[in-house]
Scaffold this motif. Sequence first.
Motif, PDB file in Angstrom:
ATOM      1  N   VAL A  75      -1.526  -5.805 -10.528  1.00 22.61           N
ATOM      2  CA  VAL A  75      -0.588  -4.994  -9.745  1.00 22.61           C
ATOM      3  C   VAL A  75       0.800  -5.625  -9.791  1.00 22.61           C
ATOM      4  O   VAL A  75       0.964  -6.830  -9.582  1.00 22.61           O
ATOM      5  CB  VAL A  75      -1.071  -4.869  -8.291  1.00 22.61           C
ATOM      6  CG1 VAL A  75      -0.029  -4.122  -7.452  1.00 22.61           C
ATOM      7  CG2 VAL A  75      -2.408  -4.162  -8.224  1.00 22.61           C
ATOM      8  N   TRP A 651       9.143  -1.137  -3.703  1.00 24.60           N
ATOM      9  CA  TRP A 651       8.123  -0.647  -2.782  1.00 24.60           C
ATOM     10  C   TRP A 651       8.261   0.853  -2.510  1.00 24.60           C
ATOM     11  O   TRP A 651       7.407   1.458  -1.875  1.00 24.60           O
ATOM     12  CB  TRP A 651       8.212  -1.403  -1.454  1.00 24.60           C
ATOM     13  CG  TRP A 651       9.610  -1.591  -0.963  1.00 24.60           C
ATOM     14  CD1 TRP A 651      10.420  -2.658  -1.173  1.00 24.60           C
ATOM     15  CD2 TRP A 651      10.383  -0.657  -0.184  1.00 24.60           C
ATOM     16  NE1 TRP A 651      11.653  -2.466  -0.579  1.00 24.60           N
ATOM     17  CE2 TRP A 651      11.657  -1.245   0.034  1.00 24.60           C
ATOM     18  CE3 TRP A 651      10.140   0.612   0.336  1.00 24.60           C
ATOM     19  CZ2 TRP A 651      12.658  -0.606   0.755  1.00 24.60           C
ATOM     20  CZ3 TRP A 651      11.134   1.242   1.053  1.00 24.60           C
ATOM     21  CH2 TRP A 651      12.381   0.640   1.258  1.00 24.60           C
ATOM     22  N   GLU A 686       4.905   1.241  -0.460  1.00 22.20           N
ATOM     23  CA  GLU A 686       3.789   0.321  -0.692  1.00 22.20           C
ATOM     24  C   GLU A 686       4.294  -1.116  -0.647  1.00 22.20           C
ATOM     25  O   GLU A 686       5.276  -1.459  -1.318  1.00 22.20           O
ATOM     26  CB  GLU A 686       3.121   0.605  -2.039  1.00 22.20           C
ATOM     27  CG  GLU A 686       2.446   1.965  -2.105  1.00 22.20           C
ATOM     28  CD  GLU A 686       1.695   2.169  -3.406  1.00 22.20           C
ATOM     29  OE1 GLU A 686       1.928   1.394  -4.347  1.00 22.20           O
ATOM     30  OE2 GLU A 686       0.874   3.109  -3.473  1.00 22.20           O
ATOM     31  N   ASP A 688       2.764  -4.985  -1.045  1.00 23.93           N
ATOM     32  CA  ASP A 688       1.571  -5.725  -1.484  1.00 23.93           C
ATOM     33  C   ASP A 688       1.858  -7.223  -1.483  1.00 23.93           C
ATOM     34  O   ASP A 688       1.855  -7.869  -2.519  1.00 23.93           O
ATOM     35  CB  ASP A 688       1.141  -5.263  -2.881  1.00 23.93           C
ATOM     36  CG  ASP A 688      -0.235  -5.806  -3.253  1.00 23.93           C
ATOM     37  OD1 ASP A 688      -1.063  -5.956  -2.340  1.00 23.93           O
ATOM     38  OD2 ASP A 688      -0.462  -6.086  -4.442  1.00 23.93           O
ATOM     39  N   PHE A 695      -2.125  -6.916   4.269  1.00 27.48           N
ATOM     40  CA  PHE A 695      -1.508  -6.736   2.964  1.00 27.48           C
ATOM     41  C   PHE A 695      -1.972  -5.412   2.370  1.00 27.48           C
ATOM     42  O   PHE A 695      -2.812  -4.719   2.933  1.00 27.48           O
ATOM     43  CB  PHE A 695      -1.830  -7.912   2.037  1.00 27.48           C
ATOM     44  CG  PHE A 695      -3.308  -8.196   1.897  1.00 27.48           C
ATOM     45  CD1 PHE A 695      -4.031  -7.667   0.839  1.00 27.48           C
ATOM     46  CD2 PHE A 695      -3.962  -8.991   2.827  1.00 27.48           C
ATOM     47  CE1 PHE A 695      -5.388  -7.911   0.718  1.00 27.48           C
ATOM     48  CE2 PHE A 695      -5.318  -9.243   2.702  1.00 27.48           C
ATOM     49  CZ  PHE A 695      -6.028  -8.705   1.651  1.00 27.48           C
ATOM     50  N   GLY A 696      -1.408  -5.066   1.211  1.00 24.94           N
ATOM     51  CA  GLY A 696      -1.742  -3.781   0.608  1.00 24.94           C
ATOM     52  C   GLY A 696      -1.378  -2.619   1.500  1.00 24.94           C
ATOM     53  O   GLY A 696      -2.043  -1.570   1.475  1.00 24.94           O
ATOM     54  N   TYR A 698       0.495   0.666   3.011  1.00 25.25           N
ATOM     55  CA  TYR A 698       1.087   1.852   2.398  1.00 25.25           C
ATOM     56  C   TYR A 698       1.291   2.931   3.463  1.00 25.25           C
ATOM     57  O   TYR A 698       0.628   2.953   4.508  1.00 25.25           O
ATOM     58  CB  TYR A 698       0.190   2.394   1.288  1.00 25.25           C
ATOM     59  CG  TYR A 698      -1.111   2.991   1.789  1.00 25.25           C
ATOM     60  CD1 TYR A 698      -1.206   4.346   2.134  1.00 25.25           C
ATOM     61  CD2 TYR A 698      -2.248   2.200   1.937  1.00 25.25           C
ATOM     62  CE1 TYR A 698      -2.379   4.885   2.612  1.00 25.25           C
ATOM     63  CE2 TYR A 698      -3.432   2.734   2.398  1.00 25.25           C
ATOM     64  CZ  TYR A 698      -3.504   4.066   2.744  1.00 25.25           C
ATOM     65  OH  TYR A 698      -4.672   4.600   3.228  1.00 25.25           O
ATOM     66  N   GLY A 731      -3.884  -0.124   5.277  1.00 20.31           N
ATOM     67  CA  GLY A 731      -3.690  -1.497   4.827  1.00 20.31           C
ATOM     68  C   GLY A 731      -5.000  -2.227   4.823  1.00 20.31           C
ATOM     69  O   GLY A 731      -6.054  -1.670   5.164  1.00 20.31           O
ATOM     70  N   ARG A 741     -10.536  -2.715   4.663  1.00 19.00           N
ATOM     71  CA  ARG A 741      -9.469  -1.791   4.311  1.00 19.00           C
ATOM     72  C   ARG A 741      -9.572  -0.562   5.216  1.00 19.00           C
ATOM     73  O   ARG A 741     -10.629   0.066   5.309  1.00 19.00           O
ATOM     74  CB  ARG A 741      -9.584  -1.387   2.850  1.00 19.00           C
ATOM     75  CG  ARG A 741      -8.450  -0.531   2.327  1.00 19.00           C
ATOM     76  CD  ARG A 741      -8.622  -0.282   0.838  1.00 19.00           C
ATOM     77  NE  ARG A 741      -8.617  -1.535   0.091  1.00 19.00           N
ATOM     78  CZ  ARG A 741      -8.988  -1.646  -1.175  1.00 19.00           C
ATOM     79  NH1 ARG A 741      -9.407  -0.573  -1.837  1.00 19.00           N
ATOM     80  NH2 ARG A 741      -8.950  -2.813  -1.777  1.00 19.00           N
TER      81      ARG A 741
END
Length: 781
Positions: A75, A651, A686, A688, A695-696, A698, A731, A741
């Motif tokens: 990524v 982002w 987004e 990350d 984290f991750g 969006y 997230g 998640r």
Amino acid sequence: MKSILFSLLFIAVSPIIYAQNSVSGQVTNAETGEPVFSANVYFPELSKGDMTDLDGKFKVENIPNGKFKVVISSVGFATYSNELDFPETSNLNITLEKSAIEMEEVIVSTPFHQLQSENVMRVERENVAELNRKGAITLSDGLTQIAGVESLTTGVGIGKPVIRGLSSNRVLVYTQGVRLENQQYGDEHGLGISSKGIESVEVIKGPASLLYGSDAIGGVLYMNPERYAASNEINAEVDVNYFSNTQGYQGSAMAKTSGEKLKFLARGSYAAHSDYETGNGERVTNTRFNETDFKAGIGYQDAKFKTDLRYNFNKSNIGIPEEIGEQSTDKELLLPYQEIDNHILSLESKLYFNNSSLDFKVGYQYNNRKEFEEHLHEEEHGEEEHAEEEEHLEEEEGTDHPALEMHLETLNYNLQYNLPRTGRFETILGVQGMHQTNTNYGEEILIPDATTTDFGVFATTHVHFDRWDFQGGLRFDTRSIDSEAVEAHEEEHAEEEHEGEEHEEEPGHEHESGEIAAVNNSYKSINGALGAKYILTENLSARLNLATGFRAPNLSELTSNGSHHGTNRYEVGDQDLDNEQNFQVDLSLEWRNKHFEAFVNGFHNTINDYIYLQPTGELIDENPVFEYTQNNAELYGGEIGLHIHPHPLDWLHLESSFETVTGKRNNGEYLPLIPANSLTNTLRLEFDNPDYKIFGKYIFVRLKNVFDQNNVDAFETRTAGYGLLGTGFGGQFAINSSEMRIGVSANNILNKDYISHLSRLKPDGISNIGRNISVSVRWFL
């Protein structure tokens, strides 16, 4: 056929070399020189790879001799792709360039395992988890987020994929590497595949008969099953979803483990939904459904041999809506409803030789389709007497027997030899075939007992130059269809099933059809494809593809002779129908750099002897008579899209896509069930950063505008346009050694009351689903 198989096997086995190799190295950031953690190093032809550690290091073992493509992705970086020669290669140090464009994946549905940017044919690929996190209730619903793909729906639980205006028997679905056969000509049931356990879906838009044979004139949906765990790892996952509109829920649990050579995985899932609610607050009676799904796999791989055995059981109970009546959130199905059991067992094996390989796939499917209908006792004798009679029948017979029951058994095979590479040429020779039987056991006969046999042989070649890539091939196919004659009101199988019992025909279960003569038809077709990709500049590439395809008539089109109460018409088939034969021209332009993507796809699809229903003006059993006939037709249109990552705001993502298709017959009339033009705009943020606790992260906002559909068939009505607003956020965070998640999405936020042109409930004035808020939680152990 046997001689061909033995010849291919002899050619392949003669150069076999028993060898194993390994490659190790490091992946670093091209700008900073720092190691890249958790980069995926993958050999698609070998289905094996490794993830880089904290120092960016990796090692992949048990690699046979030969040339194999390696793909390294992470990524935030541009995907790296190159061909490695073994045993010459043992060490590989790679630097990855930073890029805001999403990392590319290998396309599996085309024969030479290229990245999308390298492929001669443009293929759309989407991660199913990504489709689900946008609030898709079913897999069919999620597919509509792909440009050029829509869904022909009956409520929420029944959806048939539509690719550029073509659906049902004109679109092939592949899962576990074999073609899915589940009476797909019918509109009353959906895909029969749960999204759980499917990693990604690839969409070929246009004729793909060169690779897949009959029925692929509209395109192919190729489902890639989830991968096994990496070597010497154990993974587990629990996934839970809730949907507010249908008060539905879905749960799934998975476990998988892999050693150096042996791999295993298993996943079980269950979903249940109540009747959906429209934008005006009404629930559409009997659109409730539930689904049970189980997937398992066991694989083995060493340096010279790979095999993968997969099994999927899917049980769907689907209500068939007739009108808006009882308002309930109950999940127990009402009559009429369908019960569909589908078993898929597939074995995929591969032998590696010196610069060549032999692939063999075989699949067995058993599809049991039952339909339970309302008896007329209730109307004739009242509810109490009806209940007493039903109770008496169940005590006497032990179960409630379906009015319609069909067993479809299918055996598929695919043998493919990847010849040694000669200079710039890669060539594949292959044979494919299918043996299928359909047997009736219910009181009603929708299509007769029949046997279908396919056989095809093909060759395809890819040639690579610095700026040019060419791909082409030829294929020859035969299909034979043999069916038994059906007498009027035949109930032969129902009587055989209850042999020795006294069977009394019940009113309302009478098969209202005339006689059907036996069919003994055979069809042949030669098809070809030729494509070219040219790199005009560093960022701009063009693709041109020419392809032919064919579709043999299905049993319903050949043998129908009865009333279809779901559509309120009497359908008459024609045993003299010819192949549908098509020719499509597809042109694509694509611009791509680190922060901007744009594409334009245009197509023109000509179909000779297009099969469709035409009214005769007569009435039988008070239903208008429609008969299957043929006429030439054409479809044309395309997709336009762009994806912007403004620098330095990597982002921020701005996406927009427009799709259009028009379908006409040669007599100037429009084709039915052609999707309306639509424009979709999405804003995504987004973040990350793995250094943060969450984290991750969006968030997205999406607006889909569907325009008026005024180009309609003579027996359709026009459909007004509408706009649907959606949003979502989520997230992930670490819990000790596990990861969780969480995602929330909302579709049709404004609770718009609308009717889709592709809804089979449209003639009854029944609206589509209103506002739906979904919550998903995935826990990776």
